[in-house]
Design an enzyme around this catalytic site. Structure first.
Site, PDB file in Angstrom:
ATOM      1  CE  LYS A  81      -3.905   1.935   2.654  1.00 51.92           C
ATOM      2  NZ  LYS A  81      -4.770   1.750   3.844  1.00 51.92           N
ATOM      3  CB  SER A 139      -8.263   0.720   5.747  1.00 55.84           C
ATOM      4  OG  SER A 139      -8.987   1.900   5.618  1.00 55.84           O
ATOM      5  CB  SER A 166      -8.090   3.676   2.903  1.00 54.65           C
ATOM      6  OG  SER A 166      -7.224   3.054   3.824  1.00 54.65           O
TER       7      SER A 166
HETATM    8  N1  GLN Z   1     -13.091   3.852   6.423  1.00 53.63           N
HETATM    9  C1  GLN Z   1     -12.423   4.333   7.586  1.00 53.63           C
HETATM   10  C2  GLN Z   1     -12.164   5.804   7.480  1.00 53.63           C
HETATM   11  O1  GLN Z   1     -12.591   6.393   6.546  1.00 53.63           O
HETATM   12  C3  GLN Z   1     -11.238   3.519   7.865  1.00 53.63           C
HETATM   13  C4  GLN Z   1     -10.008   4.018   7.243  1.00 53.63           C
HETATM   14  C5  GLN Z   1      -8.825   3.159   7.576  1.00 53.63           C
HETATM   15  O2  GLN Z   1      -8.932   2.129   8.224  1.00 53.63           O
HETATM   16  N2  GLN Z   1      -7.673   3.644   7.190  1.00 53.63           N
HETATM   17  O3  GLN Z   1     -11.549   6.366   8.299  1.00 53.63           O
END
Ligand code: GLN
Length: 485
Positions: free
Chosen positions: A79, A178, A154
């Protein structure tokens, strides 16, 4: 069966039996990337030359008769918020679009020490804020099962790459879901480890008390292999636990007899799609038929999880992101009149709308007038959420739930209303607040879109999660389904 559908442990057999060389494997994966990545757009940067170079080193070891490590020569995607020395690391932000880190994250060093080849850097929501990759400053990644749908976020690029055979395994980060949510949307395995098990040194921080790094793989065995390679104490991460990593591979036992599984009723309630509920109920019945004890239980503070996560996550993000000021590294806005103007223009132009929203929210909840009402209250709610888990784990070895209340949604469907998007973290954010491990694995399909099953466990008890997940996988065949791409 195509080569790109094989797992790391299957490819390892081919490598050691000299049926395939590591160089051939890596060339093959880059051909696959070329064939599919125009459609799914999982990668921001490819690192073909260095991958092939490392593959040739592995081939030399095999030819010399040396015993190679289980992940040697296996192409892994990273990532793009995890630093890679000498390779651009953007966090999918204009702010870091030209940032080349002078060092690698500990997880990257550990994977390289395990012999993997790094295929490239994958797309994400800007600074990992989002659930769909729609917040990437560069482009969106598509779900390989249906390119009109999001891959989740994400870590959408990592999930989509593994799903489409554009990488064998990948790393992602998980602050509120994420890793697990995109794994569930793309029908692959994703694991968020216990807080402290895997070093975050070199991870571009979103919210340090909630950030985790973990694997995406095509099956549970590979998940154990990657976890084994990346976990362990790291003096460079002050939150890293002094914990002797167990042999995760030894946990891959096809047996759940006597295992006590609790199903939090709050996770099966509000907003869950009927087909997702059905898939989870079938998973419950399967575990029961295999000898586990499965019961409904309660995590009563679940309704506060998403707001608690957003308050704490945004507060920490506003502080983590203060460093992007155009002075030290990253983007600097041109044409500034003075230093204050330079700060304002740099941050105004360098960050996207979601990042700005969270910086403002975070600054607000930390301000002197609001601190007690929001931030302090959220910290108290966090303790209550953690205590819910403590109580549940007195009785149950594993908690079972959907990973996400719905399968992958369409582009634009949730982007209009940020709160609507935040609600997709309902089943995942609590375990980040508590720091417990969670895994998502495929457990069915709704109209050819994968559904994810989440299993959560006690602190540092990844072993039991892997055992339950492995048993489920061995008694179903969902991980052997592939999208037609
Ligand atoms: N969807 C969550 C957010 O928008 C989680 C993001 C993540 O785990 N980096 O913060």
């Amino acid at each position: 069966m195509h080569l790109y559908q094989l797992t790391a442990h299957e490819l390892h057999e081919l490598l050691i039996n000299k049926e395939l060389s590591a160089e051939e494997l890596n060339n093959y994966i880059f051909d696959r990337i070329e064939a599919v990545d125009d459609q799914i757009r999982s990668y921001i940067t490819l690192t073909k030359e260095s991958a092939l170079e490392r593959a040739r080193v592995v081939d030399k070891q095999i030819q010399a008769g040396a015993k190679i490590a289980p992940l040697a020569g296996i192409p892994v995607a990273i990532k793009d918020n995890i630093c890679t020395k000498g390779v651009r690391t953007t966090a999918s932000s204009k702010m870091l679009s030209n940032f080349i880190p002078p060092y690698s994250a500990t997880v990257v060093e550990k994977l390289e020490a395990a012999g993997v080849t790094i295929a490239g850097k994958t797309n994400l929501d800007e600074f990992a804020m989002g659930s769909s990759t729609e917040n990437s400053a560069f482009f969106t990644t598509k779900n390989p099962w249906d390119t009109e749908r999001v891959p989740g976020g994400s870590s959408g690029g990592s999930a989509a790459a593994v799903c489409a055979g554009a990488a064998v395994c990948a790393l992602g980060s998980d602050t509120g879901g994420s890793i697990r949510q995109p794994a569930s949307f793309c029908g692959v395995v994703g694991l968020k480890p216990t807080y402290g098990l895997v070093s975050r040194y070199g991870l571009i921080a979103l919210a340090s008390s909630l950030d985790h790094i973990g694997p995406f793989t095509r099956d549970v065995t590979d998940c154990a292999l990657i976890l084994e390679a990346i976990s362990g104490n790291d003096p460079k991460d002050s939150t890293s636990a002094s914990y002797k990593t167990p042999d995760f591979f030894a946990s891959l036992i096809n047996d759940v007899r006597g295992l006590k599984i609790g199903v939090p009723e709050e996770y099966m309630a509000a907003g869950i799609a009927p087909e997702v509920r059905l898939a989870i109920e079938q998973a419950m019945s399967l575990f029961e038929s295999l000898g586990a004890v499965v019961e409904y239980t309660t995590l009563p503070h679940t309704e506060y999880a998403v707001v608690t996560y957003q308050i704490i996550g945004s507060a920490e993000a506003s502080s983590s992101l203060a460093r992007y000021d155009g002075v030290r590294y990253g983007f600097r806005a041109p044409d500034a009149e003075d230093v204050m103007d330079m700060f304002m223009k740099t941050r105004g132009q360098g960050f996207g709308p979601e990042v700005k929203r969270r910086i403002m929210l975070g600054t607000y909840v930390l301000s002197a007038e609001c601190y007690d009402d929001y931030y302090l209250k959220a910290l108290k709610a966090r303790t209550l959420i953690k205590q819910d888990f403590d109580r549940a784990f007195e009785k149950y070895d594993v908690l079972l739930s959907p990973t996400s209340p719905t399968p992958a949604f369409r582009f634009g469907e949730k982007a209009v209303d940020p709160f609507h998007m935040y609600l997709s973290d309902i089943c995942t954010a609590s375990s980040n607040l508590a720091g417990i491990p969670g895994i998502s694995l495929p457990c069915g399909f709704v109209d050819r879109m994968p559904v994810g099953l989440q299993l959560m466990g006690r602190y540092f008890d990844e072993g039991t999660l892997l055992r339950a997940a492995y048993t489920f996988e061995q008694n179903t065949g969902y991980h052997q389904e592939f999208p037609e791409i």
